[in-house]
Design a protein around this motif. Structure first.
Motif, PDB file in Angstrom:
ATOM      1  N   LEU A   1       9.418 -10.181 -14.424  1.00 29.90           N
ATOM      2  CA  LEU A   1       8.758  -9.558 -13.279  1.00 29.90           C
ATOM      3  C   LEU A   1       7.485 -10.320 -12.926  1.00 29.90           C
ATOM      4  CD1 LEU A   1       8.849  -7.230 -11.275  1.00 29.90           C
ATOM      5  CD2 LEU A   1       7.606  -5.845 -12.931  1.00 29.90           C
ATOM      6  N   ARG A   2       6.715 -10.665 -13.944  1.00 28.11           N
ATOM      7  CA  ARG A   2       5.498 -11.467 -13.733  1.00 28.11           C
ATOM      8  C   ARG A   2       5.858 -12.846 -13.161  1.00 28.11           C
ATOM      9  NH1 ARG A   2       1.177 -13.082 -18.521  1.00 28.11           N
ATOM     10  NH2 ARG A   2      -0.032 -14.547 -17.267  1.00 28.11           N
ATOM     11  N   GLY A   3       6.927 -13.448 -13.699  1.00 26.90           N
ATOM     12  CA  GLY A   3       7.367 -14.753 -13.207  1.00 26.90           C
ATOM     13  C   GLY A   3       7.816 -14.697 -11.761  1.00 26.90           C
ATOM     14  N   ASP A   4       8.522 -13.641 -11.391  1.00 19.89           N
ATOM     15  CA  ASP A   4       8.966 -13.485 -10.011  1.00 19.89           C
ATOM     16  C   ASP A   4       7.769 -13.421  -9.073  1.00 19.89           C
ATOM     17  OD1 ASP A   4      11.273 -13.292  -8.304  1.00 19.89           O
ATOM     18  OD2 ASP A   4      10.767 -11.181  -7.976  1.00 19.89           O
ATOM     19  N   ALA A   5       6.763 -12.638  -9.464  1.00 18.19           N
ATOM     20  CA  ALA A   5       5.560 -12.532  -8.630  1.00 18.19           C
ATOM     21  C   ALA A   5       4.857 -13.879  -8.512  1.00 18.19           C
ATOM     22  CB  ALA A   5       4.612 -11.482  -9.208  1.00 18.19           C
ATOM     23  N   GLN A   6       4.757 -14.603  -9.621  1.00 17.99           N
ATOM     24  CA  GLN A   6       4.103 -15.922  -9.591  1.00 17.99           C
ATOM     25  C   GLN A   6       4.911 -16.898  -8.743  1.00 17.99           C
ATOM     26  OE1 GLN A   6       3.082 -17.499 -13.458  1.00 17.99           O
ATOM     27  NE2 GLN A   6       2.524 -19.499 -12.631  1.00 17.99           N
ATOM     28  N   MET A   7       6.230 -16.894  -8.904  1.00 19.62           N
ATOM     29  CA  MET A   7       7.091 -17.795  -8.142  1.00 19.62           C
ATOM     30  C   MET A   7       6.958 -17.514  -6.641  1.00 19.62           C
ATOM     31  SD  MET A   7      11.192 -18.446  -8.554  1.00 19.62           S
ATOM     32  CE  MET A   7      11.695 -16.814  -7.983  1.00 19.62           C
ATOM     33  N   ILE A   8       6.963 -16.245  -6.267  1.00 24.44           N
ATOM     34  CA  ILE A   8       6.863 -15.893  -4.854  1.00 24.44           C
ATOM     35  C   ILE A   8       5.495 -16.266  -4.292  1.00 24.44           C
ATOM     36  CG2 ILE A   8       6.771 -13.910  -3.279  1.00 24.44           C
ATOM     37  CD1 ILE A   8       9.170 -12.800  -4.926  1.00 24.44           C
ATOM     38  N   ARG A   9       4.430 -16.030  -5.056  1.00 25.02           N
ATOM     39  CA  ARG A   9       3.095 -16.453  -4.590  1.00 25.02           C
ATOM     40  C   ARG A   9       3.063 -17.957  -4.346  1.00 25.02           C
ATOM     41  NH1 ARG A   9       1.314 -12.987  -8.637  1.00 25.02           N
ATOM     42  NH2 ARG A   9       0.833 -14.739 -10.002  1.00 25.02           N
ATOM     43  N   MET A  10       3.639 -18.724  -5.265  1.00 27.30           N
ATOM     44  CA  MET A  10       3.652 -20.179  -5.100  1.00 27.30           C
ATOM     45  C   MET A  10       4.462 -20.586  -3.872  1.00 27.30           C
ATOM     46  SD  MET A  10       3.932 -21.457  -9.072  1.00 27.30           S
ATOM     47  CE  MET A  10       3.860 -23.220  -8.656  1.00 27.30           C
ATOM     48  N   MET A  11       5.596 -19.936  -3.655  1.00 29.01           N
ATOM     49  CA  MET A  11       6.412 -20.269  -2.487  1.00 29.01           C
ATOM     50  C   MET A  11       5.670 -19.946  -1.197  1.00 29.01           C
ATOM     51  SD  MET A  11      10.097 -18.999  -3.874  1.00 29.01           S
ATOM     52  CE  MET A  11      11.003 -19.505  -2.414  1.00 29.01           C
ATOM     53  N   LEU A  12       5.024 -18.801  -1.152  1.00 20.50           N
ATOM     54  CA  LEU A  12       4.268 -18.425   0.052  1.00 20.50           C
ATOM     55  C   LEU A  12       3.084 -19.356   0.287  1.00 20.50           C
ATOM     56  CD1 LEU A  12       4.355 -14.534  -0.260  1.00 20.50           C
ATOM     57  CD2 LEU A  12       5.669 -15.979   1.327  1.00 20.50           C
ATOM     58  N   ALA A  13       2.605 -19.986  -0.785  1.00 16.64           N
ATOM     59  CA  ALA A  13       1.497 -20.945  -0.672  1.00 16.64           C
ATOM     60  C   ALA A  13       2.008 -22.362  -0.375  1.00 16.64           C
ATOM     61  CB  ALA A  13       0.680 -20.951  -1.958  1.00 16.64           C
ATOM     62  N   GLY A  14       3.319 -22.520  -0.166  1.00 15.02           N
ATOM     63  CA  GLY A  14       3.879 -23.830   0.156  1.00 15.02           C
ATOM     64  C   GLY A  14       4.084 -24.728  -1.052  1.00 15.02           C
ATOM     65  N   ARG A  15       4.245 -24.146  -2.233  1.00 14.85           N
ATOM     66  CA  ARG A  15       4.354 -24.932  -3.458  1.00 14.85           C
ATOM     67  C   ARG A  15       5.766 -24.922  -4.049  1.00 14.85           C
ATOM     68  NH1 ARG A  15      -0.316 -22.568  -7.040  1.00 14.85           N
ATOM     69  NH2 ARG A  15       0.482 -24.111  -8.502  1.00 14.85           N
ATOM     70  N   ASP A  16       6.781 -24.799  -3.205  1.00 19.52           N
ATOM     71  CA  ASP A  16       8.161 -24.775  -3.686  1.00 19.52           C
ATOM     72  C   ASP A  16       8.548 -26.097  -4.345  1.00 19.52           C
ATOM     73  OD1 ASP A  16      10.622 -23.253  -3.979  1.00 19.52           O
ATOM     74  OD2 ASP A  16      11.492 -24.668  -2.549  1.00 19.52           O
ATOM     75  N   ASP A  17       8.023 -27.216  -3.857  1.00 19.69           N
ATOM     76  CA  ASP A  17       8.323 -28.513  -4.478  1.00 19.69           C
ATOM     77  C   ASP A  17       7.840 -28.562  -5.923  1.00 19.69           C
ATOM     78  OD1 ASP A  17       9.486 -29.382  -2.147  1.00 19.69           O
ATOM     79  OD2 ASP A  17       7.794 -30.628  -1.534  1.00 19.69           O
ATOM     80  N   GLU A  18       6.701 -27.944  -6.185  1.00 19.59           N
ATOM     81  CA  GLU A  18       6.174 -27.878  -7.552  1.00 19.59           C
ATOM     82  C   GLU A  18       7.116 -27.069  -8.452  1.00 19.59           C
ATOM     83  OE1 GLU A  18       2.263 -26.094  -9.843  1.00 19.59           O
ATOM     84  OE2 GLU A  18       2.111 -26.538  -7.707  1.00 19.59           O
ATOM     85  N   LEU A  19       7.659 -26.002  -7.918  1.00 20.92           N
ATOM     86  CA  LEU A  19       8.625 -25.209  -8.677  1.00 20.92           C
ATOM     87  C   LEU A  19       9.869 -26.032  -8.983  1.00 20.92           C
ATOM     88  CD1 LEU A  19       8.279 -21.871  -6.699  1.00 20.92           C
ATOM     89  CD2 LEU A  19       7.546 -22.263  -9.066  1.00 20.92           C
ATOM     90  N   ALA A  20      10.356 -26.783  -8.008  1.00 25.30           N
ATOM     91  CA  ALA A  20      11.536 -27.624  -8.211  1.00 25.30           C
ATOM     92  C   ALA A  20      11.281 -28.664  -9.303  1.00 25.30           C
ATOM     93  CB  ALA A  20      11.935 -28.300  -6.906  1.00 25.30           C
ATOM     94  N   ARG A  21      10.093 -29.253  -9.314  1.00 24.58           N
ATOM     95  CA  ARG A  21       9.753 -30.240 -10.358  1.00 24.58           C
ATOM     96  C   ARG A  21       9.681 -29.592 -11.734  1.00 24.58           C
ATOM     97  NH1 ARG A  21       6.370 -31.933  -6.370  1.00 24.58           N
ATOM     98  NH2 ARG A  21       4.547 -30.950  -7.314  1.00 24.58           N
ATOM     99  N   THR A  22       9.049 -28.424 -11.812  1.00 22.46           N
ATOM    100  CA  THR A  22       8.950 -27.710 -13.089  1.00 22.46           C
ATOM    101  C   THR A  22      10.344 -27.400 -13.627  1.00 22.46           C
ATOM    102  OG1 THR A  22       6.824 -26.741 -12.487  1.00 22.46           O
ATOM    103  CG2 THR A  22       8.073 -25.614 -14.209  1.00 22.46           C
TER     104      THR A  22
END
Length: 115
Positions: free
Chosen positions: A85-106
């Motif tokens: 649940l915490r990870g989902d919230a963090q992932m969504i915050r990052m996506m809304l901040a335009g950091r989806d590429d960082e998630l893909a790299r991780t």
């Protein structure tokens, strides 16, 4: 992949992201979570408390099939519900901040090291 165990959320986070390695999965999570939040907020604002159920029903109802159909894995929620649940919230915050590429790299880095 055998079940994973973790000693901390910081250790869990890259694994969580790796279980969402495909952009489609991440975006389905975002859409389901935000839709569930919107429906819940609308219902609560109208005094209809049962609408609060929309968040888990819509959120999980869209996210879990994405794991089975797109990622071909089990949701991390099954083994680590609170951290997921915490990870989902963090992932969504990052996506809304335009950091989806960082998630893909991780995700790619974790998968390269652990498969």
């Amino acid at each position: 992949m055998p079940p994973q165990t973790f000693d901390s959320y910081e250790e869990f986070w890259p694994y969580y992201v790796a279980m969402h390695s495909r952009a489609a999965t991440r975006w389905i999570h975002l859409a389901g979570t935000l839709t569930g939040l919107a429906v819940s907020a609308y219902g609560l604002a109208r005094g209809r408390r049962r609408y609060a159920l929309a968040l888990p029903l819509i959120g999980y109802g869209t996210a879990w099939p994405a794991h089975f159909l797109i990622e071909k894995n089990n949701p991390a929620t099954f083994g680590n519900p609170a951290w997921s649940l915490r990870g989902d919230a963090q992932m969504i915050r990052m996506m809304l901040a335009g950091r989806d590429d960082e998630l893909a790299r991780t995700a790619a880095e974790w998968l390269a090291e652990n498969r």
